[in-house]
Write an enzyme that holds these catalytic residues in place. Structure first.
Site, short mmCIF file in Angstrom:
data_model
loop_
_atom_site.label_atom_id
_atom_site.label_comp_id
_atom_site.label_asym_id
_atom_site.label_seq_id
_atom_site.Cartn_x
_atom_site.Cartn_y
_atom_site.Cartn_z
N SER A 149 32.36 39.85 28.50
CA SER A 149 33.49 40.72 29.57
C SER A 149 34.16 41.86 29.90
O SER A 149 33.03 41.88 30.44
CB SER A 149 35.18 40.22 27.88
OG SER A 149 36.42 39.96 28.70
N ASP A 304 36.22 42.09 36.14
CA ASP A 304 35.99 42.35 35.08
C ASP A 304 35.13 41.49 35.26
O ASP A 304 34.17 40.59 36.40
CB ASP A 304 36.73 42.43 33.77
CG ASP A 304 36.76 40.97 33.56
OD1 ASP A 304 36.89 40.12 33.88
OD2 ASP A 304 36.81 40.78 31.54
N ASP A 306 33.56 38.95 33.65
CA ASP A 306 33.60 37.56 33.58
C ASP A 306 34.81 36.84 34.75
O ASP A 306 34.93 36.11 34.16
CB ASP A 306 33.46 36.75 32.25
CG ASP A 306 34.65 37.32 31.17
OD1 ASP A 306 35.39 38.55 31.87
OD2 ASP A 306 34.58 37.30 30.31
N ASP A 308 38.03 37.38 34.20
CA ASP A 308 39.09 36.77 33.61
C ASP A 308 40.43 38.42 33.15
O ASP A 308 41.67 38.21 32.69
CB ASP A 308 39.24 36.04 32.55
CG ASP A 308 38.11 37.08 31.35
OD1 ASP A 308 38.10 37.67 31.18
OD2 ASP A 308 38.10 36.18 29.94
#
Length: 339
Positions: A149, A304, A306, A308
């Site tokens: 993340s 970010d 990833d 999400d």
């Protein structure tokens, strides 16, 4: 601090027998040779834990690090759980731009295949929202994303999603963790990539899945006339992550001008331009806001690694000389108002 050197050496040697990737095993071998017991203790005093947020840790050799062995170990536990609870289970796997994400995704895929589980593996970077959609579209039992993340660059991680497209929750996470913790190195099943592909157990995610995702996302617009060929100008940063292609594609589809921060456009797991790839953090959005001032952008977006997590900044004056980064609560309020 006194260390049990014999115990640490036994743990390190057991890990070295199980770790197949030299890049990680060499770190441990070097520290054993040098007798660096403090560092070895940090690497082996525990094992990375698996929970609702999956598994996350500093990249490196050892059971308290993110590496090939730990990915394979957790995947064997996941495989055991899937085979115990589901008939003919299947999994789709995505990964972001972090260091070794593609390697870890491939390692996970081969363990699943060795356990007779059908695997769809993305051939390139894909963000969490697209993986979540793919789980439901392909009707797989579960999904995996290799990502840490918005953590610093020295981290990577392993997230598991259930058939509803959401991250695993109780009782699944507890059961997977229990089985993963019980896995010994000799329990991990192996299969070559060539064999997995020849048996049809490992296949790429079909291109139609991306097309379906974009189509569904655009259908989700409640009032498309508000944004179709809008004069709004967007400055966007993917922060070296996986959001660049899908975000640009969707904005271009509806005719919105999207200017990407060039220094942060290319995927790079070292995140060289930011101390922390978190778009809610002012430092991470500095370059995007500077570009927005130059381009007189109407809004600034950042995702970010990833993709999400979303950061938004808006101009504070008509001349667009100053911008304010919104909080998560403010963004949620705006979304609710739109809906």
């Amino acid at each position: 601090m006194a260390y049990n050197e014999k115990d640490l050496r036994n743990k390190a040697e057991a890990y070295l027998k199980a770790e197949r990737q030299e890049v990680f095993s060499k770190e441990v071998e070097t520290e054993l040779t040098q007798g660096n017991w403090e560092s070895l203790y940090d690497r082996f005093y525990t094992s990375l834990a698996f929970g609702t947020a999956g598994m996350r840790g500093v990249i490196g050799g050892g059971t308290n690090r993110m590496n090939s062995f730990m990915v394979r170990k957790v995947t064997q536990g996941l495989s055991d759980y899937l085979n115990h609870t589901s008939k003919n289970p299947s999994v789709v796997i995505a990964y972001d731009s972090r260091r070794y994400s593609d390697l870890f995704a491939n390692e996970a895929a081969l363990v699943l295949a060795a356990n007779g589980i059908s695997v769809y593996l993305y051939p390139d970077l894909h963000p969490v929202p697209m993986l979540s959609f793919a789980v439901r579209y392909l009707q797989t039992t579960a999904g995996i994303v290799i990502t840490a993340s918005h953590n610093p660059s020295q981290y990577n991680g392993y997230k598991v999603y259930w058939r509803d497209g959401g991250q695993v929750t109780p009782p699944h996470d507890f059961s997977i963790a229990e089985r993963a913790n019980a896995v010994k190195a000799e329990d991990i099943k192996e299969m070559s990539e060539q064999t997995a592909r020849s048996k049809g157990l490992l296949v790429p995610v079909p291109e139609k899945v991306d097309e379906a995702y974009y189509h569904t996302a655009l259908l989700g617009l409640r009032r498309p006339s508000l944004v179709q060929d809008s004069p709004v100008k967007v400055v966007y940063t993917p922060l070296h992550g996986s959001g660049n292609i899908p975000v640009q594609h969707l904005l271009n589809k509806v005719g919105i001008t999207c200017i990407v921060v060039p220094e942060q456009q290319e995927p790079d797991g070292n995140f060289p331009t930011v101390p922390l790839p978190n778009p809610e953090h002012p430092k991470a959005m500095e370059m995007a806001i500077a570009l927005a001032k130059k381009e007189k952008a109407d809004i600034v977006l950042g995702t970010d690694p990833d993709a999400d997590r979303l950061g938004i900044a808006i101009p504070l004056d008509a001349e667009k000389t100053e911008y304010q980064l919104l909080t998560g609560n403010q963004i949620a309020t705006l979304l609710v108002d739109y809906l």
